[in-house]
Design a protein around this motif. Structure first.
Motif, short mmCIF file in Angstrom:
data_model
loop_
_atom_site.label_atom_id
_atom_site.label_comp_id
_atom_site.label_asym_id
_atom_site.label_seq_id
_atom_site.Cartn_x
_atom_site.Cartn_y
_atom_site.Cartn_z
N THR A 56 4.82 1.48 -1.24
CA THR A 56 3.38 1.57 -0.95
C THR A 56 3.11 2.53 0.20
OG1 THR A 56 3.00 -0.69 -1.75
CG2 THR A 56 1.32 0.27 -0.31
N LEU A 57 3.93 2.47 1.24
CA LEU A 57 3.77 3.39 2.36
C LEU A 57 4.06 4.83 1.97
CD1 LEU A 57 5.41 1.28 5.25
CD2 LEU A 57 2.97 1.72 4.86
N MET A 58 4.98 5.00 1.00
CA MET A 58 5.34 6.35 0.57
C MET A 58 4.27 6.98 -0.30
SD MET A 58 9.39 5.81 -0.37
CE MET A 58 9.44 7.35 -1.29
N VAL A 59 3.72 6.23 -1.26
CA VAL A 59 2.82 6.84 -2.25
C VAL A 59 1.35 6.54 -1.99
CG1 VAL A 59 4.64 6.76 -3.97
CG2 VAL A 59 2.98 4.90 -3.88
N ARG A 60 1.05 5.49 -1.20
CA ARG A 60 -0.33 5.13 -0.87
C ARG A 60 -1.23 5.13 -2.12
NH1 ARG A 60 -1.49 6.42 5.12
NH2 ARG A 60 0.60 6.63 5.93
N GLY A 177 1.64 8.62 -11.56
CA GLY A 177 2.55 8.53 -10.43
C GLY A 177 3.22 7.17 -10.35
N THR A 178 3.63 6.81 -9.14
CA THR A 178 4.35 5.55 -8.93
C THR A 178 3.51 4.50 -8.18
OG1 THR A 178 5.35 6.58 -6.98
CG2 THR A 178 6.65 6.58 -8.99
N VAL A 183 2.31 -1.41 -6.58
CA VAL A 183 1.45 -2.59 -6.61
C VAL A 183 2.05 -3.67 -7.49
CG1 VAL A 183 -0.86 -3.44 -7.15
CG2 VAL A 183 -0.59 -1.18 -6.12
N ALA A 184 2.71 -3.27 -8.59
CA ALA A 184 3.34 -4.25 -9.47
C ALA A 184 4.44 -5.02 -8.74
CB ALA A 184 3.92 -3.56 -10.70
N GLU A 323 5.82 11.69 -11.02
CA GLU A 323 5.99 12.25 -9.68
C GLU A 323 7.42 12.10 -9.22
OE1 GLU A 323 1.55 11.27 -7.93
OE2 GLU A 323 3.31 10.33 -7.10
N LYS A 324 7.91 13.04 -8.45
CA LYS A 324 9.23 12.93 -7.86
C LYS A 324 9.15 12.10 -6.59
CE LYS A 324 10.95 17.33 -9.60
NZ LYS A 324 11.52 18.64 -9.26
N GLY A 325 10.26 11.29 -6.37
CA GLY A 325 10.31 10.49 -5.14
C GLY A 325 9.46 9.29 -5.22
#
Length: 325
Positions: A56-60, A177-178, A183-184, A323-325
């Motif tokens: 969550t912190l990475m993809v917001r 994206g991720t 969230v899941a 998305e990558k990462g």
């Protein structure tokens, strides 16, 4: 010679599934060290919570822009993840990891049979099922491996795994994206709190246990689920489900090398059959992609009744890029 985009997509998807399987088994090694202190439900809750927080912190994720349909898809994905993870860790607390993963694989195996449209797929399914049968026979005749409660948990995890494949494909289509995965995983951790809260709380308050939990969360949740979500965007669900037959093989090898869990010749035969099924489905997908195969970056839509794979470019569908990462 330039490779066809569909062939490149297939190979990329296979590599992602293999990477996921490897990461999951190393994560299980960390989890084994946590079971005595936190219990299987506490470990599962904590590792999913850690993975959800990091991602969550990475993809917001932009959850404020999601529709009710997107929230529903993500919540169902989280529910399937909670069922699959919670019961699987309860299983490997009682039976060897190779046996647990093999029993659990019945879920995606049945799903692959329901989704397959090509005759060659049933050949690979048959080989995978033969490997499952050999392993089941060997395990039942080995009394030290056969804990009925552990087997029951593994079977329930198999149901969760099949639902995870379907729900993951839906989220891959509905949420770009991720962010949906992040969230899941949060939903999954919350769903498991009634059973895992005491153990998770103990892990959070002990620095050593927390460090192990972070390693477990990254290796057993964040990395493999990100890779699998990317794979689901590149492979049809039936192909993806058959490829998951690699996981029992990887689990047995990891159990032998990292945990000292003995794997005899009969079990190695079963592993070889499962690997053959995965290699076969990969090669047949490359040689005969067919007009309905999912192309690079596209997503196979999911409906309620386990339909055959449909064209991701059908009217009204909107393919997303991973998305990558």
């Amino acid at each position: 010679m330039t490779q066809h985009p569909r062939a490149r997509s297939t190979y990329t998807g296979v590599a992602l599934v293999i990477g996921s399987a490897l990461s999951l088994q190393f994560g299980a090694v960390f989890a084994y060290q946590l079971f005595p202190q936190l219990g299987s439900w506490g470990v599962t809750t904590l590792r999913l919570g850690v993975a959800a927080l990091v991602l969550t912190l990475m993809v917001r994720p932009k959850v404020g822009q999601w529709s009710a349909e997107q929230w529903k898809a993500v919540a169902l994905f989280g529910g399937s993840m909670a069922l699959m993870n919670g019961t699987f860790y309860a299983a490997i607390e009682r039976i060897p990891i190779g046996l647990a993963v093999t029993i659990e694989f019945l879920g995606p195996l049945v799903l692959a049979a329901a989704l397959s449209r090509r005759g060659i797929d049933f050949l690979w399914l048959g080989i995978a099922l033969l490997g499952m049968g050999v392993l089941g026979y060997e395990s039942i005749n080995n009394a030290t491996d056969y804990d009925p409660l552990g087997v029951l948990f593994a079977l329930i995890a198999g149901l969760g795994w099949a639902l995870y494949v379907l729900a993951g494909a839906k989220v891959g289509q509905a949420v770009e994206g991720t962010g949906g995965l992040a969230v899941a995983m949060s939903f999954a951790a919350v769903f498991l709190l009634p059973l895992g809260a005491p153990g998770a709380l103990k892990g959070v308050t002990d620095p050593h246990l927390l460090l192990l939990a972070i390693g477990t969360g990254l290796l057993a949740s964040l990395i493999p689920y990100t890779l699998e979500l990317m794979a689901l965007r590149r492979l049809p669900r039936n192909t993806f489900s058959i490829l998951l037959s690699l996981e029992p093989a990887v689990a047995a090898i990891a159990g032998f090398l990292l945990l000292g869990q003995v794997t005899g010749p009969v079990r190695w035969l079963a592993i070889a059959l499962l690997i053959a099924a995965s290699v076969g489905v990969t090669l047949s997908a490359r040689k005969n992609p067919g007009p309905k195969e999912v192309q690079l970056g596209e997503v196979a839509p999911v409906t309620a009744s386990l339909p055959m794979i449909e064209d991701a470019t059908a009217q009204g569908s909107k393919p997303h890029r991973a998305e990558k990462g």
